[in-house]
Scaffold this motif. Structure first.
Motif, PDB file in Angstrom:
ATOM      1  N   PRO A 145       0.806  -1.295   0.045  1.00  0.00           N
ATOM      2  CA  PRO A 145       0.020   0.115  -0.245  1.00  0.00           C
ATOM      3  C   PRO A 145       0.882   1.276   0.081  1.00  0.00           C
ATOM      4  CG  PRO A 145       0.056  -0.991   2.338  1.00  0.00           C
ATOM      5  CD  PRO A 145       0.867  -1.732   1.250  1.00  0.00           C
ATOM      6  N   LEU A 146       0.101   2.445   0.039  1.00  0.00           N
ATOM      7  CA  LEU A 146       1.075   3.711  -0.015  1.00  0.00           C
ATOM      8  C   LEU A 146       1.321   4.030   1.376  1.00  0.00           C
ATOM      9  CD1 LEU A 146       1.966   6.171  -1.553  1.00  0.00           C
ATOM     10  CD2 LEU A 146      -0.281   7.324  -0.977  1.00  0.00           C
ATOM     11  N   TYR A 147       2.641   3.504   1.678  1.00  0.00           N
ATOM     12  CA  TYR A 147       3.309   4.064   3.037  1.00  0.00           C
ATOM     13  C   TYR A 147       4.317   5.315   2.650  1.00  0.00           C
ATOM     14  CZ  TYR A 147       2.293  -0.423   5.182  1.00  0.00           C
ATOM     15  OH  TYR A 147       1.936  -1.638   5.537  1.00  0.00           O
ATOM     16  N   LEU A 148       3.764   6.345   3.574  1.00  0.00           N
ATOM     17  CA  LEU A 148       4.809   7.331   3.521  1.00  0.00           C
ATOM     18  C   LEU A 148       5.780   7.556   4.698  1.00  0.00           C
ATOM     19  CD1 LEU A 148       2.192  10.128   2.385  1.00  0.00           C
ATOM     20  CD2 LEU A 148       3.669   8.635   0.947  1.00  0.00           C
ATOM     21  N   SER A 149       7.302   7.780   4.492  1.00  0.00           N
ATOM     22  CA  SER A 149       8.058   7.837   5.507  1.00  0.00           C
ATOM     23  C   SER A 149       8.020   9.439   5.885  1.00  0.00           C
ATOM     24  CB  SER A 149       9.560   7.316   4.923  1.00  0.00           C
ATOM     25  OG  SER A 149       9.880   8.138   3.732  1.00  0.00           O
ATOM     26  N   ASP A 150       8.944   9.589   7.082  1.00  0.00           N
ATOM     27  CA  ASP A 150       8.891  10.906   7.431  1.00  0.00           C
ATOM     28  C   ASP A 150      10.404  11.450   7.835  1.00  0.00           C
ATOM     29  OD1 ASP A 150      10.062   9.576   9.736  1.00  0.00           O
ATOM     30  OD2 ASP A 150       8.482   9.894  10.935  1.00  0.00           O
ATOM     31  N   HIS A 151      10.671  12.585   7.965  1.00  0.00           N
ATOM     32  CA  HIS A 151      11.979  13.379   8.190  1.00  0.00           C
ATOM     33  C   HIS A 151      13.147  12.412   9.019  1.00  0.00           C
ATOM     34  CE1 HIS A 151       9.987  16.703   6.371  1.00  0.00           C
ATOM     35  NE2 HIS A 151      10.861  17.094   6.096  1.00  0.00           N
ATOM     36  N   LYS A 152      12.532  11.882   9.997  1.00  0.00           N
ATOM     37  CA  LYS A 152      13.426  11.299  10.548  1.00  0.00           C
ATOM     38  C   LYS A 152      14.064   9.903   9.962  1.00  0.00           C
ATOM     39  CE  LYS A 152      10.823  11.695  15.210  1.00  0.00           C
ATOM     40  NZ  LYS A 152       9.963  10.865  16.134  1.00  0.00           N
ATOM     41  N   ALA A 153      13.252   9.261   9.348  1.00  0.00           N
ATOM     42  CA  ALA A 153      13.590   8.353   8.280  1.00  0.00           C
ATOM     43  C   ALA A 153      14.715   8.720   7.262  1.00  0.00           C
ATOM     44  CB  ALA A 153      12.633   7.716   7.714  1.00  0.00           C
ATOM     45  N   TRP A 154      14.428   9.864   6.620  1.00  0.00           N
ATOM     46  CA  TRP A 154      15.295  10.678   5.571  1.00  0.00           C
ATOM     47  C   TRP A 154      16.496  11.167   6.278  1.00  0.00           C
ATOM     48  CZ3 TRP A 154      11.467  14.559   3.732  1.00  0.00           C
ATOM     49  CH2 TRP A 154       9.884  14.006   3.352  1.00  0.00           C
ATOM     50  N   GLN A 155      16.590  11.539   7.385  1.00  0.00           N
ATOM     51  CA  GLN A 155      17.654  11.896   8.130  1.00  0.00           C
ATOM     52  C   GLN A 155      18.428  10.760   8.376  1.00  0.00           C
ATOM     53  OE1 GLN A 155      15.884  14.522  11.222  1.00  0.00           O
ATOM     54  NE2 GLN A 155      15.897  16.238   9.813  1.00  0.00           N
TER      55      GLN A 155
ATOM     56  N   LEU B  12      12.611   2.634  -3.805  1.00  0.00           N
ATOM     57  CA  LEU B  12      11.683   1.629  -4.465  1.00  0.00           C
ATOM     58  C   LEU B  12      10.427   1.836  -3.872  1.00  0.00           C
ATOM     59  CD1 LEU B  12      13.813  -1.622  -4.200  1.00  0.00           C
ATOM     60  CD2 LEU B  12      13.663   0.227  -6.140  1.00  0.00           C
ATOM     61  N   GLY B  13       9.225   2.255  -4.657  1.00  0.00           N
ATOM     62  CA  GLY B  13       8.151   2.598  -4.205  1.00  0.00           C
ATOM     63  C   GLY B  13       8.079   3.991  -3.707  1.00  0.00           C
ATOM     64  N   SER B  14       8.448   5.121  -4.431  1.00  0.00           N
ATOM     65  CA  SER B  14       8.681   6.199  -3.792  1.00  0.00           C
ATOM     66  C   SER B  14       7.943   7.026  -3.289  1.00  0.00           C
ATOM     67  CB  SER B  14       9.835   6.942  -4.672  1.00  0.00           C
ATOM     68  OG  SER B  14       9.211   7.072  -6.138  1.00  0.00           O
ATOM     69  N   GLY B  15       6.747   6.780  -3.594  1.00  0.00           N
ATOM     70  CA  GLY B  15       5.352   7.604  -3.260  1.00  0.00           C
ATOM     71  C   GLY B  15       5.438   8.804  -3.829  1.00  0.00           C
ATOM     72  N   PHE B  16       5.441   9.942  -2.686  1.00  0.00           N
ATOM     73  CA  PHE B  16       5.224  11.175  -3.393  1.00  0.00           C
ATOM     74  C   PHE B  16       6.772  11.778  -3.603  1.00  0.00           C
ATOM     75  CE2 PHE B  16       1.439  11.522  -0.796  1.00  0.00           C
ATOM     76  CZ  PHE B  16       0.558  11.324  -1.814  1.00  0.00           C
ATOM     77  N   GLY B  17       7.832  11.011  -3.337  1.00  0.00           N
ATOM     78  CA  GLY B  17       9.315  11.228  -3.505  1.00  0.00           C
ATOM     79  C   GLY B  17      10.107  12.126  -2.351  1.00  0.00           C
ATOM     80  N   GLY B  18       9.547  12.096  -1.191  1.00  0.00           N
ATOM     81  CA  GLY B  18      10.216  12.743  -0.385  1.00  0.00           C
ATOM     82  C   GLY B  18      11.623  12.215   0.122  1.00  0.00           C
TER      83      GLY B  18
ATOM     84  N   LEU C  41      14.064  13.566  -3.050  1.00  0.00           N
ATOM     85  CA  LEU C  41      14.013  14.761  -3.171  1.00  0.00           C
ATOM     86  C   LEU C  41      14.910  15.348  -1.731  1.00  0.00           C
ATOM     87  CD1 LEU C  41      10.376  15.473  -4.092  1.00  0.00           C
ATOM     88  CD2 LEU C  41      12.495  15.828  -5.360  1.00  0.00           C
ATOM     89  N   TYR C  42      14.612  14.916  -0.696  1.00  0.00           N
ATOM     90  CA  TYR C  42      15.205  15.388   0.561  1.00  0.00           C
ATOM     91  C   TYR C  42      16.852  15.432   0.496  1.00  0.00           C
ATOM     92  CZ  TYR C  42      16.591  15.855   5.329  1.00  0.00           C
ATOM     93  OH  TYR C  42      17.263  15.998   6.585  1.00  0.00           O
ATOM     94  N   LEU C  43      17.081  13.928   0.021  1.00  0.00           N
ATOM     95  CA  LEU C  43      18.478  13.641   0.021  1.00  0.00           C
ATOM     96  C   LEU C  43      19.541  14.396  -1.094  1.00  0.00           C
ATOM     97  CD1 LEU C  43      18.275   9.782   0.904  1.00  0.00           C
ATOM     98  CD2 LEU C  43      18.836  11.623   2.436  1.00  0.00           C
ATOM     99  N   ALA C  44      18.778  14.533  -2.373  1.00  0.00           N
ATOM    100  CA  ALA C  44      19.451  15.200  -3.350  1.00  0.00           C
ATOM    101  C   ALA C  44      19.813  16.524  -3.026  1.00  0.00           C
ATOM    102  CB  ALA C  44      18.560  15.287  -4.676  1.00  0.00           C
ATOM    103  N   SER C  45      19.077  17.294  -2.201  1.00  0.00           N
ATOM    104  CA  SER C  45      19.052  18.565  -1.785  1.00  0.00           C
ATOM    105  C   SER C  45      20.556  18.577  -0.933  1.00  0.00           C
ATOM    106  CB  SER C  45      18.386  19.250  -1.337  1.00  0.00           C
ATOM    107  OG  SER C  45      17.849  18.767  -0.094  1.00  0.00           O
TER     108      SER C  45
ATOM    109  N   SER D 100       5.419  13.307  -7.649  1.00  0.00           N
ATOM    110  CA  SER D 100       6.598  13.384  -7.458  1.00  0.00           C
ATOM    111  C   SER D 100       7.367  14.135  -8.814  1.00  0.00           C
ATOM    112  CB  SER D 100       7.192  11.910  -7.668  1.00  0.00           C
ATOM    113  OG  SER D 100       6.843  11.285  -6.442  1.00  0.00           O
ATOM    114  N   ARG D 101       6.628  13.792 -10.019  1.00  0.00           N
ATOM    115  CA  ARG D 101       7.220  14.556 -10.969  1.00  0.00           C
ATOM    116  C   ARG D 101       7.050  16.171 -11.053  1.00  0.00           C
ATOM    117  NH1 ARG D 101       8.751  11.527 -15.783  1.00  0.00           N
ATOM    118  NH2 ARG D 101       9.237  13.662 -16.453  1.00  0.00           N
ATOM    119  N   LEU D 102       5.631  16.461 -10.615  1.00  0.00           N
ATOM    120  CA  LEU D 102       5.565  17.763 -10.375  1.00  0.00           C
ATOM    121  C   LEU D 102       6.247  18.370  -9.386  1.00  0.00           C
ATOM    122  CD1 LEU D 102       3.386  19.845 -11.325  1.00  0.00           C
ATOM    123  CD2 LEU D 102       1.797  19.103  -9.282  1.00  0.00           C
TER     124      LEU D 102
END
Length: 176
Positions: free
Chosen positions: A30-40, A57-63, A66-70, A90-92
């Protein structure tokens, strides 16, 4: 209670749900979204100066990408999502922020994970055994497989990062 609504509203609600949960019945993800804690928490696992290729894999909205690329100008970031609506969002987001992330609308099972140095997944426990087999076969020696919340039965992780209390908030990483 009865609500008098035109029938097309129900059709529209169904179409919107299909666009977000396109293949959940088949992939069991299903659509699972991770949060900033995970990204960090992923950041210290990435090469600090060396060029690398990262995929979510299964990037959802691309968080995640996008976070790491910056924060990692020397990295090449990708995300893959099969559901049309999250992929489009994500593309938007890439277009609006002019970020250098590539989002693919593709089933991760059809990708060659050997093309990436770091593979990140936040999928579901049902998908992990098959994904782990794919990672073992395709990923190069020294590459990193990272999973948020879901572990594999056949091998202990090389890194475990607790983000909060409970297994759902744990980052697991295996060096291939």
């Amino acid at each position: 209670l009865r609500v008098d609504m035109p029938p097309w509203i129900y059709l529209m609600a169904f179409v919107v749900l299909v666009l977000f949960y396109w293949s959940s019945f088949r992939s069991r993800v299903p659509l699972y979204l991770s949060d900033h804690k995970a990204w960090q928490a992923v950041m210290p696992l990435l090469p600090p100066t060396q060029t690398f290729r990262f995929i979510d894999l299964g990037s959802g909205f691309g968080g995640v990408p996008l976070y790491l690329a910056s924060r990692f100008s020397h990295g090449h970031f990708f995300g893959t999502e099969i559901a049309p609506a999250p992929w489009f969002i994500s593309r938007l987001r890439v277009w609006l922020t002019r970020c250098r992330v590539t989002f693919l609308r593709r089933d991760y099972r059809l990708l060659d994970l050997g093309d990436y140095d770091v593979v990140f997944a936040f999928l579901s426990p049902a998908a992990m055994p098959e994904l782990w087999q794919q990672a073992q076969v395709q990923m190069r020696r020294g590459s990193l497989f990272v999973s948020l919340s879901f572990t594999v039965d056949s091998r202990q992780p090389d890194h475990v990062v607790s983000l909060a209390k409970g297994a759902r908030h744990t980052l697991y990483a295996w060096r291939m």
